[in-house]
Scaffold this motif. Structure first.
Motif, PDB file in Angstrom:
ATOM      1  N   GLU A   1       0.825  -1.210   0.000  1.00 23.74           N
ATOM      2  CA  GLU A   1       0.000   0.000   0.000  1.00 23.74           C
ATOM      3  C   GLU A   1       0.856   1.256   0.000  1.00 23.74           C
ATOM      4  OE1 GLU A   1      -3.491   2.144   2.705  1.00 23.74           O
ATOM      5  OE2 GLU A   1      -2.721   0.149   3.231  1.00 23.74           O
ATOM      6  N   GLY A   2       1.881   1.269   0.863  1.00 18.73           N
ATOM      7  CA  GLY A   2       2.745   2.443   0.932  1.00 18.73           C
ATOM      8  C   GLY A   2       3.529   2.668  -0.349  1.00 18.73           C
ATOM      9  N   MET A   3       4.010   1.581  -0.968  1.00 16.30           N
ATOM     10  CA  MET A   3       4.776   1.719  -2.202  1.00 16.30           C
ATOM     11  C   MET A   3       3.889   2.187  -3.352  1.00 16.30           C
ATOM     12  SD  MET A   3       7.817   1.182  -1.379  1.00 16.30           S
ATOM     13  CE  MET A   3       8.466   1.262  -3.042  1.00 16.30           C
ATOM     14  N   VAL A   4       2.676   1.654  -3.430  1.00 15.02           N
ATOM     15  CA  VAL A   4       1.751   2.099  -4.478  1.00 15.02           C
ATOM     16  C   VAL A   4       1.419   3.577  -4.306  1.00 15.02           C
ATOM     17  CG1 VAL A   4      -0.586   1.832  -5.385  1.00 15.02           C
ATOM     18  CG2 VAL A   4       0.784  -0.191  -4.866  1.00 15.02           C
ATOM     19  N   LYS A   5       1.211   3.992  -3.067  1.00 13.23           N
ATOM     20  CA  LYS A   5       0.923   5.400  -2.796  1.00 13.23           C
ATOM     21  C   LYS A   5       2.104   6.279  -3.197  1.00 13.23           C
ATOM     22  CE  LYS A   5      -0.105   8.600   0.989  1.00 13.23           C
ATOM     23  NZ  LYS A   5      -0.309   8.747   2.459  1.00 13.23           N
ATOM     24  N   LEU A   6       3.315   5.823  -2.897  1.00 14.79           N
ATOM     25  CA  LEU A   6       4.504   6.601  -3.229  1.00 14.79           C
ATOM     26  C   LEU A   6       4.693   6.710  -4.738  1.00 14.79           C
ATOM     27  CD1 LEU A   6       6.831   8.154  -2.021  1.00 14.79           C
ATOM     28  CD2 LEU A   6       8.147   6.040  -1.917  1.00 14.79           C
ATOM     29  N   PHE A   7       4.479   5.609  -5.453  1.00 16.20           N
ATOM     30  CA  PHE A   7       4.591   5.654  -6.905  1.00 16.20           C
ATOM     31  C   PHE A   7       3.527   6.571  -7.511  1.00 16.20           C
ATOM     32  CE2 PHE A   7       7.150   1.727  -6.624  1.00 16.20           C
ATOM     33  CZ  PHE A   7       8.157   2.067  -7.512  1.00 16.20           C
TER      34      PHE A   7
END
Length: 258
Positions: A167-173
């Motif tokens: 979730e955090g990586m998708v949000k960052l991307f």
């Protein structure tokens, strides 16, 4: 000083050195490919030496197998922190690539040995402008302080990094793409308006060869508006770069400390 205390200090220094070195290996600004490896290692060693007094020493001397596992953990943690900073710089470079695509410079992409990838003209301009702002605003000092502060949230003897959710990586991307589009939007609009003007010219004056006129006109319009919008561009980049500190802190604080 006993041998046990010296061993603890050596193990602590090595783990600190591993985290800082792996961070600097992948983080732009600290890992310029044209910089000799000896200078990179010396810079990482200098920062690690300065960070050792504020890092808690290991509570007990650890066996070799556990030390290797802790070293691997430090490698992944340093790479993760460096990757966050790399994403912010990649967003700025991506904005330049968007402009290149609209202007027509994407076909002229060449390999840049200092970056290790193929980039086009506006991608280079945006990237090196961000590097200049990164150092001129002393943001590199803030990033180094943030990396050293990570030893408080994730101690070197901690073996639990928890689960890495997507979730955090998708949000960052998603933030990276949104930031790149916002940064490139003014010149992209200029290129699109130039296309509209060329379309109107081809309708009103059919004798003009729009295909030949289009490319230099878009290049000229993009160049002129780049000069006009340069203060705004530098201001937007200077507001964007501190996001790396914010996301590093959020990432580290999301990890369990033990």
């Amino acid at each position: 000083m006993s041998d046990g205390v010296v061993g603890l200090q050596i193990q602590t220094a090595l783990l600190v050195f591993i985290r800082i070195t792996t961070f600097m290996t992948i983080s732009p600004g600290f890992s310029i490919k044209g910089l000799p490896n000896l200078i990179k290692v010396g810079l990482a060693a200098g920062i690690a030496f300065a960070a050792i007094p504020v890092v808690p020493v290991l509570s007990a001397e650890i066996p070799m197998l556990l030390f290797v596992l802790l070293g691997i953990k430090e490698v992944f943690l340093g790479l993760a922190i460096g990757f966050i900073t790399k994403l912010i710089f990649s967003a700025i470079e991506m904005a330049g690539n968007f402009v290149d695509f609209q202007v027509g410079f994407s076909m002229g992409a060449v390999y840049d040995p200092t970056m290790g990838v193929s980039v086009s003209y506006y991608g280079k301009i945006y990237y090196w402008l961000s590097i200049c702002i990164f150092f001129l605003t002393d943001l590199h000092h803030v990033v180094i302080k943030t990396v050293i502060k990570t030893f408080e949230y994730v101690p070197i003897e901690s073996t639990n990094l928890g689960g890495f959710g997507v979730e955090g990586m998708v949000k960052l991307f998603a933030i990276v793409f949104e930031t790149a589009l916002n940064l490139a939007a003014p010149l992209m609009i200029v290129a699109l308006l130039t296309e509209v003007v060329l379309g109107l010219i081809s309708r009103t004056v059919p004798q003009i060869n729009v295909l030949i006129l289009g490319m230099p006109l878009k290049v000229l319009a993009a160049f002129l508006f780049t000069l006009v919008l340069l203060p705004t561009l530098t201001k937007n980049i200077s507001h964007m770069l501190p996001l790396m500190v914010k996301y590093i802190n959020e990432f580290i604080q999301s990890l369990p400390a033990a």
